[in-house]
Design an enzyme around this catalytic site. Structure first.
Site, PDB file in Angstrom:
ATOM      1  N   GLY A 184      56.605  49.982   6.941  1.00 34.49           N
ATOM      2  CA  GLY A 184      57.715  49.037   6.853  1.00 34.49           C
ATOM      3  C   GLY A 184      58.108  48.411   8.171  1.00 34.49           C
ATOM      4  O   GLY A 184      59.142  47.745   8.268  1.00 34.49           O
ATOM      5  N   LYS A 202      64.389  34.873  20.108  1.00 35.91           N
ATOM      6  CA  LYS A 202      65.316  35.744  20.838  1.00 35.91           C
ATOM      7  C   LYS A 202      65.413  35.365  22.310  1.00 35.91           C
ATOM      8  O   LYS A 202      66.518  35.295  22.867  1.00 35.91           O
ATOM      9  CB  LYS A 202      64.870  37.204  20.691  1.00 35.91           C
TER      10      LYS A 202
END
Length: 433
Positions: A184, A202
Site C-alpha cells: 500500500g 511539494k
C-alpha cells in the site's frame, strides 16, 4: 458552535473525521469555542460507515459549500477539478478552508491565495507537504524572519521505499515497485509518485513559502526514478553514495532553483539514513544553520494530524484570536524571482558509460570531458556482466552546469566504441548551501 464540513471520506477523510471525534476534548482545550463536524460529503457516501449518526451525509460536496451554517470546509477529495471549485466557492462564501491537496495548490495556488486575501479567510494546507511534519508552519512562522539559503530533502515516501528496497534487497526497480504496491505504499498507477510529480508539487510549495514567489511548479525540473538500475545502486555504493530521490529549492544570485530528481547522497550525509517511506527535510539558513525535520510523510493518521493542527488555527482565526495565517496569502508572490533553467544549475555528476574493451576508448571519453571543461574526481572500471559484453565505466565529475554535461554526453554517445545510453545522476555535495 463552529460547524465543520468534510468533503471526501477516503483514507485521509475517514482518519480526519475519526481524529476530530476521538480527540475532541484535546482539541477543545486549544480553542475557546465549541465545534462539531456537522456535515460530510462523498460521491460514494452510501458505502461509508458513519458511527456518529448526528452527522448529515450527502453525495454532493457543493451542498456543504452553500450551507450558511458551515464555517469551515475541509477538502480531501483530491484532484484539481471538483476540488478547485469547492475551495474557490468556499472562499468566495467567506468560509475557512483546509486542504491536503498539494497538486491543487501547486497548480492553482496563486489564484487560491488571492481569494483567501480578498475574503479575509483562513486557508490551511499543512497536510499538503510531508504529512505530519509541520514544515509549512515552520517556514511561515518560526523561520519567517530568516534568510533561507536552501531547502532539500526526501519528500516522496514511495520513491524512497523503492530505492531503499533496491539497495537493501539487491532487486530491480520493477520488483521493488510491486512490493511497494502490495504494502500500500504505491498506488495501482504509481506514475505520479515515481515520475517525480508528487515531489515537484511539494517542493514548489516550499519554494514559494521560503522565497515569497508565485508557485513555480510549471518551471520546476522533474525527473523520476524509473531509470535507476541495480547497477547504479551497486556502483554508487562502492563510491560511498546512496541514491535518493531529492527535492531541492535554493536562492543563488537572485535566481531560484526548484527541482526534483534522483541524487547520489554521500553516506555521511544524514539524508542517506532516511529509510522506507519516511520523509526528511533539511532547511539551511543564514543565522540558524541547518535544521532537519523528519517523520511520516503520508498515510491517514499522519495527514489527519496536520489537518487537525490547521483546524485549531482555523477556529482561532474565526474567533479573531490568531490572524497570523493571513501573512501566508499576503506574502506569496510578493517577490519576482526567475526560476533557474536546469541546464544552468551546477552540480557534480555520476556518469555510467558502457564501452568496448579496446585501447584508447578511455582517452576518447576523457578528451571529450576535458573539452567541455569537465574534470574527473573519481573513476572506476568494472568487469563486464557477461563474457564479451561491454565494460561499465563509472565517473564522478566536478561541479559543472547541466548544459556542459549534456553536451559531453551527446558527444560520448556518438563514439563508435561506446554503446547504449550514458546514464547521468546528479551528486549532492556536502558544502552545498
Amino acid at each position: 458552535m463552529i460547524k465543520i464540513g468534510i468533503c471526501g471520506l477516503g483514507t485521509v477523510g475517514q482518519s480526519s473525521l475519526e481524529h476530530i471525534i476521538k480527540f475532541k476534548n484535546e482539541i477543545r482545550s486549544n480553542v475557546n469555542v465549541d465545534f462539531e463536524v456537522s456535515h460530510v460529503a462523498d460521491l460514494a457516501i452510501e458505502s461509508k460507515k458513519l458511527t456518529n449518526h448526528n452527522i448529515i451525509a450527502t453525495n454532493n460536496a457543493m451542498d456543504l459549500v452553500k450551507d450558511p451554517e458551515i464555517s469551515i470546509i475541509i477538502e480531501l477529495i483530491g484532484g484539481t477539478t471538483a476540488a478547485l471549485e469547492i475551495i474557490t466557492e468556499s472562499l468566495k462564501n467567506k468560509k475557512h478552508v483546509i486542504t491536503a491537496n498539494k497538486a491543487l495548490i501547486a497548480e492553482h495556488g496563486n489564484e487560491i491565495f488571492k481569494l483567501a486575501r480578498e475574503s479575509n479567510s483562513f486557508f490551511g494546507f499543512e497536510a499538503s507537504v510531508a504529512g505530519a511534519i509541520p514544515i509549512v508552519k515552520v517556514l511561515t512562522q518560526s523561520m519567517s524572519n530568516e534568510k533561507i539559503f536552501s531547502i532539500s530533502g526526501i519528500i516522496n515516501g514511495t520513491c524512497n521505499y523503492v530505492l531503499d528496497q533496491m539497495s537493501n534487497k539487491k532487486i530491480n526497480f520493477e520488483t521493488a515497485l510491486k512490493d511497494a504496491q502490495k504494502l500500500g505504499y504505491a498506488e495501482a498507477d504509481p506514475s505520479f509518485d515515481i515520475g517525480g510529480n508528487d515531489a515537484a508539487h511539494k517542493i514548489s510549495i516550499l519554494s514559494s513559502l521560503a522565497y515569497k514567489i508565485g508557485l513555480p511548479y510549471k518551471e520546476t525540473y522533474i525527473e523520476g526514478i524509473k531509470n535507476i538500475t541495480p547497477m547504479d545502486i551497486k556502483f554508487s555504493d562502492e563510491l560511498g553514495y546512496t541514491i535518493k530521490h531529492i527535492g531541492v529549492t535554493r536562492e543563488l544570485d537572485k535566481l531560484i532553483e526548484c527541482r526534483v530528481h534522483p541524487t547520489l547522497v554521500p553516506k555521511n550525509n544524514i539524508l542517506s539514513q532516511v529509510h522506507n517511506v519516511m520523509n526528511a527535510i533539511l532547511v539551511k539558513g543564514e543565522r540558524f544553520g541547518t535544521s532537519m525535520f523528519y517523520g511520516h510523510g503520508a498515510g491517514g493518521d499522519a495527514t489527519a494530524s496536520a489537518i487537525v493542527a490547521n483546524l485549531v488555527e482555523a477556529i482561532n482565526f474565526s474567533q479573531e484570536i490568531d490572524k497570523s495565517n493571513l501573512k501566508i496569502s499576503h506574502s506569496i508572490g510578493t517577490l519576482n524571482r526567475k526560476i533557474k533553467n536546469i541546464e544552468q544549475v551546477e552540480s557534480s555528476f555520476y556518469l555510467r558509460i558502457h564501452a568496448k574493451d579496446v585501447p584508447g576508448v578511455m582517452a576518447e571519453i576523457t578528451n571529450i570531458l576535458a573539452n567541455e571543461k569537465i574534470s574527473i574526481e573519481a573513476v572506476s572500471q568494472h568487469e563486464p556482466e557477461e563474457t564479451d559484453s561491454l565494460i561499465p565505466i563509472v565517473m564522478i565529475t566536478n561541479s559543472v552546469p547541466g548544459l556542459c554535461i549534456n553536451k559531453a554526453i551527446d558527444k560520448i554517445q556518438l563514439l563508435k566504441n561506446v554503446d547504449d545510453k550514458v546514464n547521468s545522476i546528479r551528486v549532492l555535495k556536502l558544502n552545498e548551501k
